[in-house]
Design an enzyme around this catalytic site. Structure first.
Site, PDB file in Angstrom:
ATOM      1  N   LYS A   1       6.911   7.203 -14.845  1.00  0.00           N
ATOM      2  CA  LYS A   1       6.170   7.832 -13.758  1.00  0.00           C
ATOM      3  C   LYS A   1       5.926   9.308 -14.059  1.00  0.00           C
ATOM      4  CE  LYS A   1       6.705   9.550  -9.087  1.00  0.00           C
ATOM      5  NZ  LYS A   1       7.655   9.766  -7.977  1.00  0.00           N
TER       6      LYS A   1
ATOM      7  N   ASP B   1       4.480   5.419  -7.750  1.00  0.00           N
ATOM      8  CA  ASP B   1       5.564   5.853  -6.861  1.00  0.00           C
ATOM      9  C   ASP B   1       5.691   4.852  -5.720  1.00  0.00           C
ATOM     10  OD1 ASP B   1       3.430   6.369  -5.156  1.00  0.00           O
ATOM     11  OD2 ASP B   1       4.188   8.323  -4.532  1.00  0.00           O
TER      12      ASP B   1
END
Length: 213
Positions: A125, A143
């Site tokens: 991420k 997310d």
């Protein structure tokens, strides 16, 4: 217009409509370069962007580049980020990350995924945020908002962020993946709110399988 029936079709229409809804979507972590964004994104794990943005001006004033961080112990970083959750571990990650940048990459933030995820505190991420926002590379950060909206829209049934990223990547043009993520996040924060989704105000409500309308 016919409702998109496939996951790929829903992803395509969601991307088109969210682009119109949030044409100026930007990363909300304050930064001036790739190094600052890398630091801010490491700090943002389990923390809010607002909280990180309050801490980073003083942090960057004291440690403006990776060389400055390599000269100190992580305990000297802690006071600058003590308002952020997990600040002790994150301070260690920042110092470790900076040392690798200096020793192996001449102080530059690498662009390859395999190089970024080697850095302490950096997962896919964080790497995708840096790649897509600061380095002009394809990257789709996943997310909690991207996970939740992708499931609600029936784009994927996966819950693991890496599996979601790999499933979404072929559905979104490479050059648009970072912006798609940013817009999904904004939509999740402003309209498709977890506890009180405003389906009546959602531009995706006509084909969203989870719409309450």
């Amino acid at each position: 217009m016919a409702k998109p029936r496939s996951p790929k079709g829903r992803a395509r229409v969601a991307n088109e409509r969210l682009t119109l809804e949030y044409p100026d979507a930007e990363c909300e972590l304050d930064h001036r370069n790739a190094f600052e964004l890398l630091v801010a994104t490491i700090l943002s794990a389990q923390a809010t962007d607002v909280g990180v943005n309050k801490a980073t001006p003083m942090l960057f004033a004291r440690f403006p580049d990776p060389w400055a961080l390599t000269e100190v112990d992580s305990s000297e970083v802690e006071p600058y980020v003590s308002t952020i959750g997990l600040f002790r571990q994150k301070s260690k990650s920042l110092v470790g990350m900076a040392r690798i940048l200096v020793e192996e990459y001449d102080g530059e933030v690498p662009s390859a995924m395999k190089d970024l995820v080697r850095l302490p505190g950096v997962g896919r991420k964080t790497a995708n945020v840096v790649r897509s926002v600061a380095l002009g590379q394809p990257g789709l950060p996943v997310d909690t908002h991207v996970t939740r909206l992708s499931n609600l829209l029936g784009i994927t049934q996966e819950t693991d962020p890496v599996k979601i990223e790999l499933e979404l990547n072929p559905m979104v043009p490479a050059s648009q993946r970072g912006d798609f993520s940013l817009r999904m996040i904004l939509h999740g924060r402003r309209v498709c709110i977890a506890r009180r989704p405003r389906c009546e105000d959602c531009v995706l409500n006509d084909f969203c399988p989870s719409s309450r309308l």
